[in-house]
Structures are given as structure tokens and as C-alpha cells.
Design an enzyme around this catalytic site. Structure first.
Site, PDB file in Angstrom:
ATOM      1  N   ARG A 244       0.851  -1.180   0.000  1.00 47.13           N
ATOM      2  CA  ARG A 244       0.000   0.000   0.000  1.00 47.13           C
ATOM      3  C   ARG A 244       0.891   1.235   0.000  1.00 47.13           C
ATOM      4  O   ARG A 244       1.951   1.246   0.623  1.00 47.13           O
ATOM      5  CB  ARG A 244      -0.935   0.021   1.225  1.00 47.13           C
ATOM      6  CG  ARG A 244      -2.114  -0.931   1.112  1.00 47.13           C
ATOM      7  CD  ARG A 244      -3.114  -0.447   0.072  1.00 47.13           C
ATOM      8  NE  ARG A 244      -4.230  -1.363  -0.125  1.00 47.13           N
ATOM      9  CZ  ARG A 244      -4.284  -2.296  -1.059  1.00 47.13           C
ATOM     10  NH1 ARG A 244      -3.255  -2.471  -1.870  1.00 47.13           N
ATOM     11  NH2 ARG A 244      -5.336  -3.070  -1.180  1.00 47.13           N
ATOM     12  N   GLU A 273      -2.927   7.879  -4.275  1.00 44.72           N
ATOM     13  CA  GLU A 273      -3.090   7.620  -5.709  1.00 44.72           C
ATOM     14  C   GLU A 273      -4.531   7.891  -6.148  1.00 44.72           C
ATOM     15  O   GLU A 273      -5.453   7.796  -5.334  1.00 44.72           O
ATOM     16  CB  GLU A 273      -2.667   6.180  -6.043  1.00 44.72           C
ATOM     17  CG  GLU A 273      -3.449   5.090  -5.357  1.00 44.72           C
ATOM     18  CD  GLU A 273      -2.888   3.693  -5.676  1.00 44.72           C
ATOM     19  OE1 GLU A 273      -3.644   2.909  -6.259  1.00 44.72           O
ATOM     20  OE2 GLU A 273      -1.716   3.412  -5.350  1.00 44.72           O
ATOM     21  N   HIS A 291      -0.283   0.788 -10.433  1.00 42.78           N
ATOM     22  CA  HIS A 291      -1.053  -0.168  -9.623  1.00 42.78           C
ATOM     23  C   HIS A 291      -1.518  -1.357 -10.472  1.00 42.78           C
ATOM     24  O   HIS A 291      -2.708  -1.628 -10.615  1.00 42.78           O
ATOM     25  CB  HIS A 291      -2.255   0.523  -8.965  1.00 42.78           C
ATOM     26  CG  HIS A 291      -2.707  -0.175  -7.713  1.00 42.78           C
ATOM     27  ND1 HIS A 291      -3.209   0.493  -6.627  1.00 42.78           N
ATOM     28  CD2 HIS A 291      -2.734  -1.493  -7.372  1.00 42.78           C
ATOM     29  CE1 HIS A 291      -3.537  -0.370  -5.671  1.00 42.78           C
ATOM     30  NE2 HIS A 291      -3.252  -1.591  -6.111  1.00 42.78           N
TER      31      HIS A 291
END
Length: 325
Positions: A244, A273, A291
Site C-alpha cells: 500500500r 493515488e 497499480h
């Protein structure tokens, strides 16, 4: 009288095969435009739907939960992480929260290994140079990187994904594995790799040539990797984060990269993000991915189907398989 289907809202587009099943089994509303829902839209969803199917891009802090008249009884999250949801408040409001564990393990470990190889061998820098027309041809000193085979990998968080990463590193590249985990890990899998559990994160940082993060996000681990811990790493070491974004202090990381306190980093996740700090983007010795950890067709469908299993079990009155609260 025909029983009404539960009303559910899917906050982002999911794989078509999963959306088809949701449409058949539920009174489903889909986000056709695939733009993130606003806080106002998310708050309204709690009042109008029996279940919300959010993703990591949907922030659900306390302020999103209405004070009264909540209709939603289930948050069936698309993903294994849940630090974007106020779990304590969901529990207090009687809302069940589920996740999709297990099915994204291999793909996330693949991306972590990809980042490790890319930053060590400077493949991102090399591709940028070539595409820009800056490659003058082979020479002995061009784009010198770091050998991976035989080095030491440090894992922070030896869960499913941490073990999958360790397997790839040890059996694929002959790497020694050291790790930190809050609880004791002693099983056949770690013994087969010769993986050694160390007493602290700092012990791992001091020994590892590559550090790969596989721990949960949220308040407990926010900025777990800060300036002090980056300073505890070897000067030639690399940091990999597919966990994370909030686990790493990004400002401290930029400083460590630019000052040569560590050799490089590979990131697939970011704090806040989709915003990525310009300072990171402008730094050459970091590989940045948007991601992509679970981004394979097989995995994203499997994640969606896992969420469907939780939905069906919940509305049929059976125990949900992947319940967080």
C-alpha cells in the site's frame, strides 16, 4: 409475490463476465463511465443500495457514512486491502465488509519481481533512453546495473504474497531470504527456502540487498518505511512496494533516492493515488507502475467472482467466506 432482488451498485467497471453474473443475480447498477464516484455519490449509495461493491480507489472514511437511514448492509470490496474503508465505523453501523483474498497472490508477486528486476537492471531507464533516440550503441560501461542472482531479499510481511515473492526470488534467482513478520512463521514452505525470520524490521533492512513490502496499509503501518528506516538500509539496496502506498513516506523516499542513501526503488502503489508526486516522476532511479499488481484477466475475473460469492452468501443468509467485520 416475486421476491425483490437485492439492489447493488458497482462503483467501477468490472470484467464483463462478472458484470453479467451480477446483472443476472441482483438488481445491479453499473458505473458505465468508469469515473470514480464522488463523495456525494458514495454517501447517497449508502441510502439507496443494499450492497456497495467498492474498490481501493473508493475512499470510505467516516464522513462518507450517513448519520441515519443507511440501507447498505454489505460492502463487498474488490481487492484484498481495506485500509480505504473505515472498518470500525462499518462495524458500528452493522455493515459487513468482505474482501477477495488469495486470488491475486501470484500476479502481485509477479509484479513485485518485475519491479525488482527492472530497477536492478535499469530497464526503465534503458527503454526511455532508446525510445528518445539517445542510445549510441553498446559499450562496456553503458547503463551498468546490479546483479540479482545470489543476493539477499528481505520481506516485510510474510503472508501469502510475501511467500510467493520469496519463492520466485529463492528458487528462480538463488536469492537468500530474510523476513520480518509480526507473528512467528515456521512452516514447510519457509523452511524449504531456507528463509530466516529476523527479530525486527531494522534487522531485515540492515541485511537485505532488496527489500520488498507485503504488509497491510492503514494507520498502524503508515510511513512504516520512513527516513530513519531508509537510512538503515544498505546504500546499494533497493526498495520494492506492491503493498500500500501509505506504508512508505514518499518525501523521505525521494530524498533517499536523490542523495544516494539507497540505490533505487520500484513502486506499484502510492500514497493518495492516482496522484504521484512530480518529484518521484522526475527521479531516474525509481521504476513506477500504475497499480498493476492484480492486472491480469484471470486474476481480475477471479477477484470479481470472489466478491460475487460473498454477495450471494450474504443475501442467502449464509456465512460469508471472506468477512473482515
Amino acid at each position: 409475490m416475486r421476491k425483490m432482488k437485492p439492489r447493488v451498485i458497482v462503483t467501477r467497471r468490472w470484467p464483463a463476465a462478472v458484470e453479467q453474473i451480477l446483472a443476472e443475480r441482483f438488481d445491479a447498477t453499473f458505473n458505465e463511465g468508469d469515473a470514480p464516484l464522488s463523495p456525494t455519490q458514495l454517501k447517497a449509495a449508502f441510502l439507496n443500495f443494499d450492497a456497495i461493491l467498492p474498490t481501493v480507489s473508493d475512499k470510505l472514511p467516516a464522513g462518507i457514512f450517513p448519520d441515519a437511514d443507511i440501507r447498505t448492509r454489505l460492502l463487498a470490496n474488490f481487492g484484498v486491502g481495506f485500509s480505504h474503508i473505515d472498518i470500525d465505523l462499518a462495524k458500528a453501523r452493522g455493515i459487513t465488509v468482505t474482501i477477495t483474498p488469495g486470488v491475486l497472490t501470484d500476479c502481485t508477486a509477479d509484479i513485485a519481481m518485475s519491479l525488482l528486476l527492472s530497477v536492478a537492471r535499469r530497464t526503465g531507464e534503458g527503454e526511455r533512453q532508446l525510445r528518445a533516440g539517445g542510445w549510441a550503441g553498446w559499450c562496456p560501461t553503458h547503463m551498468i546495473g546490479t546483479k540479482v542472482t545470489g543476493k539477499t531479499l528481505g520481506i516485510i510481511g510474510m503472508g501469502r504474497i510475501g511467500k510467493a515473492m520469496a519463492r520466485r526470488a529463492h528458487f528462480g534467482f538463488g536469492m537468500d531470504v530474510v523476513f520480518y513478520n509480526r507473528s512467528k512463521v515456521d512452516d514447510g514452505e519457509t523452511r524449504a527456502m531456507g528463509a530466516r525470520q529476523l527479530a525486527s524490521i531494522d534487522d531485515v533492512l540492515a541485511e537485505a540487498d532488496f527489500v520488498s513490502l507485503h504488509c497491510p496499509g492503514g494507520a498502524e503501518n503508515r510511513h512504516l518505511i520512513n527516513a530513519e528506516r531508509l537510512g538503515a538500509m544498505k546504500r546499494g539496496a533497493f526498495l520494492i512496494n506492491t503493498a500500500r502506498g501509505d506504508v512508505v513516506d514518499q518525501k523521505a523516499l525521494v530524498a533517499a533516492l536523490r542523495e544516494g542513501k539507497i540505490a533505487g526503488a520500484g513502486l506499484d502503489v502510492y500514497d493518495g493515488e492516482p496522484a504521484v508526486p512530480a518529484a518521484l516522476i522526475e527521479t531516474e532511479n525509481v521504476v513506477l507502475l500504475p497499480h498493476l499488481g492484480s492486472a491480469s484477466e484471470e486474476t481480475r475475473v477471479a477477484m470479481g467472482m470472489r466478491a460475487v460469492e460473498n454477495l450471494v452468501a450474504f443475501f442467502e443468509g449464509r456465512p460469508v467466506p471472506d468477512r473482515v467485520v
